[in-house]
Enzyme design. Sequence first.
Site, PDB file in Angstrom:
ATOM      1  N   SER A  14       0.833  -1.209   0.000  1.00 21.30           N
ATOM      2  CA  SER A  14       0.000   0.000   0.000  1.00 21.30           C
ATOM      3  C   SER A  14       0.867   1.259   0.000  1.00 21.30           C
ATOM      4  O   SER A  14       0.477   2.283  -0.573  1.00 21.30           O
ATOM      5  CB  SER A  14      -0.982   0.005   1.172  1.00 21.30           C
ATOM      6  N   ASN A  15       2.032   1.195   0.613  1.00 21.28           N
ATOM      7  CA  ASN A  15       2.933   2.355   0.546  1.00 21.28           C
ATOM      8  C   ASN A  15       3.472   2.543  -0.868  1.00 21.28           C
ATOM      9  O   ASN A  15       3.603   3.675  -1.343  1.00 21.28           O
ATOM     10  CB  ASN A  15       4.084   2.213   1.552  1.00 21.28           C
ATOM     11  N   MET A  91      10.870  -6.690   4.345  1.00 21.68           N
ATOM     12  CA  MET A  91      11.137  -7.292   5.653  1.00 21.68           C
ATOM     13  C   MET A  91      12.476  -8.022   5.713  1.00 21.68           C
ATOM     14  O   MET A  91      12.581  -9.102   6.305  1.00 21.68           O
ATOM     15  CB  MET A  91       9.987  -8.255   6.015  1.00 21.68           C
ATOM     16  N   ILE A  93      16.817  -7.355   6.436  1.00 17.57           N
ATOM     17  CA  ILE A  93      17.873  -6.417   6.811  1.00 17.57           C
ATOM     18  C   ILE A  93      18.863  -6.351   5.654  1.00 17.57           C
ATOM     19  O   ILE A  93      19.182  -7.383   5.050  1.00 17.57           O
ATOM     20  CB  ILE A  93      18.613  -6.923   8.065  1.00 17.57           C
ATOM     21  N   ASN A 108      13.554   4.176   4.459  1.00 18.09           N
ATOM     22  CA  ASN A 108      12.635   3.166   4.996  1.00 18.09           C
ATOM     23  C   ASN A 108      11.500   3.867   5.727  1.00 18.09           C
ATOM     24  O   ASN A 108      11.667   4.987   6.214  1.00 18.09           O
ATOM     25  CB  ASN A 108      13.373   2.248   5.978  1.00 18.09           C
ATOM     26  N   HIS A 110       8.807   3.147   8.952  1.00 23.56           N
ATOM     27  CA  HIS A 110       8.553   2.256  10.071  1.00 23.56           C
ATOM     28  C   HIS A 110       7.287   2.721  10.795  1.00 23.56           C
ATOM     29  O   HIS A 110       7.136   3.912  11.064  1.00 23.56           O
ATOM     30  CB  HIS A 110       9.750   2.259  11.039  1.00 23.56           C
ATOM     31  N   ASP A 146      15.932  -0.289  11.634  1.00 27.36           N
ATOM     32  CA  ASP A 146      15.064   0.827  12.044  1.00 27.36           C
ATOM     33  C   ASP A 146      15.831   1.865  12.858  1.00 27.36           C
ATOM     34  O   ASP A 146      15.392   2.286  13.941  1.00 27.36           O
ATOM     35  CB  ASP A 146      13.858   0.299  12.851  1.00 27.36           C
TER      36      ASP A 146
HETATM   37  C1  GRF Z   1       3.842  -0.616   6.785  1.00 26.24           C
HETATM   38  O1  GRF Z   1       3.184  -0.478   8.016  1.00 26.24           O
HETATM   39  C2  GRF Z   1       5.258  -0.144   6.892  1.00 26.24           C
HETATM   40  O2  GRF Z   1       5.429   0.896   7.780  1.00 26.24           O
HETATM   41  C3  GRF Z   1       5.957  -1.370   7.409  1.00 26.24           C
HETATM   42  O3  GRF Z   1       5.326  -2.449   6.777  1.00 26.24           O
HETATM   43  C4  GRF Z   1       4.010  -2.077   6.401  1.00 26.24           C
HETATM   44  C5  GRF Z   1       3.922  -2.293   4.919  1.00 26.24           C
HETATM   45  O4  GRF Z   1       2.651  -2.079   4.420  1.00 26.24           O
HETATM   46  N1  GRF Z   1       7.381  -1.259   7.189  1.00 26.24           N
HETATM   47  P1  GRF Z   1       2.428  -2.045   2.854  1.00 26.24           P
HETATM   48  O5  GRF Z   1       3.033  -3.312   2.277  1.00 26.24           O
HETATM   49  O6  GRF Z   1       3.083  -0.818   2.306  1.00 26.24           O
HETATM   50  O7  GRF Z   1       0.940  -2.028   2.690  1.00 26.24           O
END
Ligand code: GRF
Length: 224
Positions: A14-15, A91, A93, A108, A110, A146
């Site tokens: 979604s990001n 997800m 490192i 990144n 978080h 992070d």
């Molecule tokens: C988000 O909450 C982001 O902050 C975290 O993982 C989630 C990813 O969501 N790192 P999406 O895949 O962007 O929907």
Amino acid sequence: MALPIAVLVSGGGSNLQSLIDRMESGTLDAEIKIVISNKPDAHGLTRARNHGIPALALDHTDYPSREAFDRAMVRAIQESGAQSVVLAGFMRILTSEFLNAFPGNVLNIHPALLPSFPGAHGQRDAAEYGVRIAGCTVHFVDEKMDHGPVIIQAAVPAVPGEETDALAARILKLEHRIYPQAVQWLAQDRLRMDGRHVQLRPAHSAPVPQPENALVSPPLEQGF
Ligand code: GRF
């Protein structure tokens, strides 16, 4: 020229979508050259393909070491022409070998107010702790998880007893605003790292209304 970026995802993306949407609407001056996922079935890859963006699955379990996996990603990113790397729910490192290939150019997001609640369950850990203010952070990436210098943070009130999912959804809404904003600042070359401190070169634009029931710092600018 639009900033050429690579976006790394592991999940829903979604990001990633929030970045694509701002690019397509013309507010974000960047171009996604490639989306890479370490999970072949990540929905983020489908989102990329739906918008005609090259999408590549590199399954980390196919590689003998973290370094070998990172080398494959660096190769694909460099071949795509991307100069900066945006981690959007990625997800894994990253090794220093990866980071050294894009110095000062890996971001990144978080879902917690760092340095509180790093790790894979930021929202849940914050909710269980009983915080009254939660939020999200965009930061430059360094070797520690992070941890790198903070670019922008957004805070929201947390309600006792609220389901983690409800809190996470409110945080995610803000993620979708601060991440495109941070990438825009990178694209505009307005960010300078001074140790742990990130200086934002000011824009010559009028202040705009900020999201309700949230505190965003530095404030969002026009279009975000
Ligand atoms: C988000 O909450 C982001 O902050 C975290 O993982 C989630 C990813 O969501 N790192 P999406 O895949 O962007 O929907």
